[in-house]
Design an enzyme around this catalytic site. Structure first.
Site, PDB file in Angstrom:
ATOM      1  N   ASP A 343       3.374   0.258  -1.775  1.00 49.64           N
ATOM      2  CA  ASP A 343       4.558   0.262  -0.864  1.00 49.64           C
ATOM      3  C   ASP A 343       5.918   1.391  -1.425  1.00 49.64           C
ATOM      4  OD1 ASP A 343       5.770  -0.034   2.049  1.00 49.64           O
ATOM      5  OD2 ASP A 343       7.375  -1.154   0.528  1.00 49.64           O
ATOM      6  N   GLU A 379       1.834   5.097  -1.400  1.00 48.74           N
ATOM      7  CA  GLU A 379       2.625   5.561  -0.156  1.00 48.74           C
ATOM      8  C   GLU A 379       3.675   6.506  -0.774  1.00 48.74           C
ATOM      9  OE1 GLU A 379       4.829   3.508   3.670  1.00 48.74           O
ATOM     10  OE2 GLU A 379       5.531   2.728   2.008  1.00 48.74           O
TER      11      GLU A 379
END
Length: 717
Positions: A343, A379
């Site tokens: 993330d 990401e």
């Protein structure tokens, strides 16, 4: 109770069959107390007198699995200098393998007075916070074998443990929403029938609710608020929280592996749940605030935040890097997961302030003999300056391709001047990944993900409808690149329903047949809707859970056939980028054609009005090993795409491209559940009705009419 010196490594609580070694890093601490808790909550404290290289440690004989514990750290409380030690707060072990209970947001969990933040709050937090738990490291893995699916053969399914299983009627009610439910035969049968090769689980590291959500009676459903980087989230355990969650998680992995499905974890190493300077004191903040967190350059009492959550981990501190690498190795070696999706990964590359591809974190990952060998998905952005880094991660890494998502959405909603970028995304995004030696599978292709509209909502809503989140519809992305077809939300209009179903098939077909690695959002295959809410991070209820009572079985069948088509043909999952050069059969590896069958011209590519094209994919040069090791040549395919509103006549290219073509699927045909329906083949002047929905053979000069907003796939015969 006896207290022996113990060892400074490994960090955390390590049970060896006779006792447990406890080790905690803190450079700033002046003293550390280990706190053990009985079943009735009674606390016993033991001063750790042994210290080596800033690690405080001890060994306690006869202390074993199930023992609840925590720490109290004595040291400077001087926020202006970046230090926030507070022995009145029971602290979570950063290396805890399991955590029990929940933090209740009582004032005792904060080191300052709510009415006057300059004053200390020394109330004991132990009754109000989580307890770390000693776990049993032993588990019967039976004949577990990791699938080790190559990237180019991978199909990812992004899943939420609770959302996937909470309302499934085939799962016993007492285990719904748990790891056990995720590994239940009913769930595995669904995944196997779809044909996916990996589940990418949304955060399962121990997380906590946000205070504002807690006050509103909502909860952090998504889980991007980690507090324990080694502990499986305890609310997803159906059997208990004193170590049972570890065993249940391992059993889930074992059962998914048994079905040849890999387990990828969505991990949040960029920040912790302690938030900014007004957040609670749960662990890292009191253990060694200045070592764990990136502090503001001009004010050490506040935090430098590139994550939008209040804090960012200090990626240049060796102990932070050790924590992350130890955590990654633990999940691979002990929990046997097969990869990670990071993330806001750009934050991990901020060794100082800029995003640096040569940062220490990447160096550690690349040289690590364990972590470097699993799937690594970034990401590739964060909220800091220069944070959008799509295409800029180093070799070995793959990336969520946000440009793919945006372009595919724009093409199918009919945006002008999208053709050039659409072609780049469909063919593997070589403009993003080829420059540093990566392959097409560096691109994780997705149209929808947890963050945003579901596929059903993407074709049903122009605007977000997030009122249920309690933020006056101000949260969530406003520019969704969605298109409702002319009516906002649900409709009874048959033509509108047919258009939306067709658009879903268009988007799924494009994604599954693009070069790269496709990622399907859980529930998209059965038409899951969130009623237009594009930010259900706080909706732990029927709005976000999969509704298994009225699944779109036709769409599910179509999705399964798409994945099977991709799996069967390496033409759709090449390991190298297209070159456009002529292959041994005298044809290019890829050709872009106008609807009249002629090559696309420069004017065609730059026209703002062109919304239809054909793509020739030469499979003759693509081989893969057969059952006896022999090389098997693949098929050649033709894709016809029409994103405009009106029908378009396509001339299927004849010799030298092909002597005849066979229809594989057509998203414009709704009557046949398998995606192919009766059509008309035109050969010269004679028109012949072809009624077989399975096989459409056309010879010579063939005109194929594609209705508006549809695509078709043909295989050379």
């Amino acid at each position: 109770m006896e207290v022996w010196p113990g060892t400074p490594y490994p960090l955390g609580a390590t049970y060896d069959g006779a006792g447990t070694n406890f080790a905690l890093f803190s450079e700033v601490a002046e003293g550390v107390e280990l706190c053990l808790f009985d079943d009735d909550g009674a606390e016993r404290r033991f001063a750790l007198t042994e210290r080596h290289a800033h690690v405080w440690h001890a060994y306690l004989p006869r202390v074993g699995p199930g023992q609840r514990y925590g720490y109290r750290v004595h040291g400077p409380y001087a926020p202006e200098l970046g230090h926030r030690c507070d022995p009145s707060k029971l602290l979570i072990d950063p290396y805890a393998k399991a955590l029990e209970g929940a933090m209740d947001w009582a004032p005792a969990c904060f080191s300052y007075d709510f009415d006057d933040p300059t004053k200390r709050n020394t109330e004991d937090s132990a009754p109000h916070t989580m307890k770390s738990v000693v776990v049993n490291p032993f588990f019967d893995w039976q004949e577990d074998r990791a699938p080790h699916t190559p990237y180019h053969e991978t199909v990812i399914y992004e899943a939420h443990v609770k959302g996937m299983t909470m309302s499934h009627p085939g799962i016993p009610e007492e285990i719904r929403g748990s790891y056990a439910a995720m590994g239940h035969p009913v769930m595995i049968e669904h995944l196997t029938r779809l044909g996916v090769t990996a589940v990418e689980l949304m955060p399962v590291h121990q997380f906590i609710n946000d205070s504002n959500l807690h006050a509103q009676g909502l909860s952090n459903y998504w889980g991007y608020n980690t507090i324990g980087f080694f502990a499986p989230h305890n609310d997803y355990s159906s059997t208990g929280q004193t170590g049972e969650q570890v065993l249940e998680f391992k059993a889930m992995v074992r059962e998914l592996h048994r079905a040849d499905i890999e387990v990828i974890l969505d991990v949040v190493y960029n920040h912790t749940a302690e938030g900014n300077q007004f957040g609670p004191t749960l662990g890292f903040r009191s253990i060694d605030n200045a070592a764990y967190y990136r502090l503001a350059d001009d004010d050490l009492s506040s935090y430098y935040d590139t994550t939008g959550t209040g804090n960012t981990l200090l990626m240049r501190n060796p102990h932070v890097l050790q924590l992350i690498m130890d955590s990654l190795r633990y999940w691979v070696t002990e929990m046997r997961v097969d990869g990670f999706r990071f993330d806001l990964a750009a934050s991990l590359a901020r060794q100082f302030h800029e995003v640096d591809r040569l940062s220490a974190f990447f160096d550690l990952v690349h040289q690590d003999p364990v972590v470097s060998q699993v799937k690594l998905i970034a990401e590739p952005w964060d909220l800091g300056p220069g944070g959008y880094q799509v295409g800029n991660f180093p070799p070995r890494w793959t990336e969520w391709n946000g440009k793919y998502r945006d372009t595919i959405r724009d093409f199918w909603r009919g945006e002008p001047s999208t053709l050039q970028e659409f072609a780049a995304r469909l063919s593997g995004s070589s403009d993003l990944y080829q420059h540093n030696g990566r392959a097409p599978y560096a691109s994780i292709n997705f149209v929808t993900a947890h963050d945003g509209f579901t596929l059903r909502d993407l074709v049903s809503y122009n605007d977000k409808h997030n009122q249920a989140n309690g933020e006056d519809n101000k949260d969530g992305e406003s520019h969704n690149r969605s298109w409702n077809g002319g009516v906002e939300g649900p409709t009874d209009d048959p033509e509108m329903i047919a258009l939306r179903q067709r658009q879903q098939r268009n988007l799924l077909t494009t994604m599954m047949l693009s070069q790269g690695v496709p990622m399907l959002l859980h529930g998209d295959e059965i038409g899951r809707s969130q009623a237009g809410n594009n930010n259900v991070y706080c909706q732990d209820n029927e709005l976000s859970w999969m509704d298994w009572s009225t699944p779109d079985t036709e769409l599910c069948d179509f999705t399964s056939r798409l994945i099977a088509l991709r799996t069967a043909h390496p033409t759709f999952r090449r390991r190298r980028f297209f070159t456009g050069e002529v292959e041994a059969n005298g044809l290019p590896d890829i050709a872009w054609l106008r609807p009249d069958g002629q090559p696309m011209s420069s004017d065609d590519w730059h026209s703002s009005s062109v919304r239809a094209l054909a793509v020739f994919l030469n499979g003759d040069a693509i081989t893969e090993p057969g059952p006896r090791g022999e090389e098997i040549q693949d098929e050649t395919f033709l894709l016809l795409l029409n994103s405009g509103p009106d029908p378009v006549d396509f001339t299927l290219p004849a010799s030298p491209f092909a002597k005849s073509w066979i229809a594989v699927l057509d998203t414009g045909q709704h009557a046949a559940s398998k995606g192919v329906a009766a059509a008309v083949a035109v050969t010269g002047e004679a028109a012949t009705a072809v009624t077989d929905p399975e096989l459409l053979e056309v010879r010579g000069l063939t005109i194929r009419t594609l209705i508006g907003r549809s695509m078709a796939v043909y295989r050379r015969r």
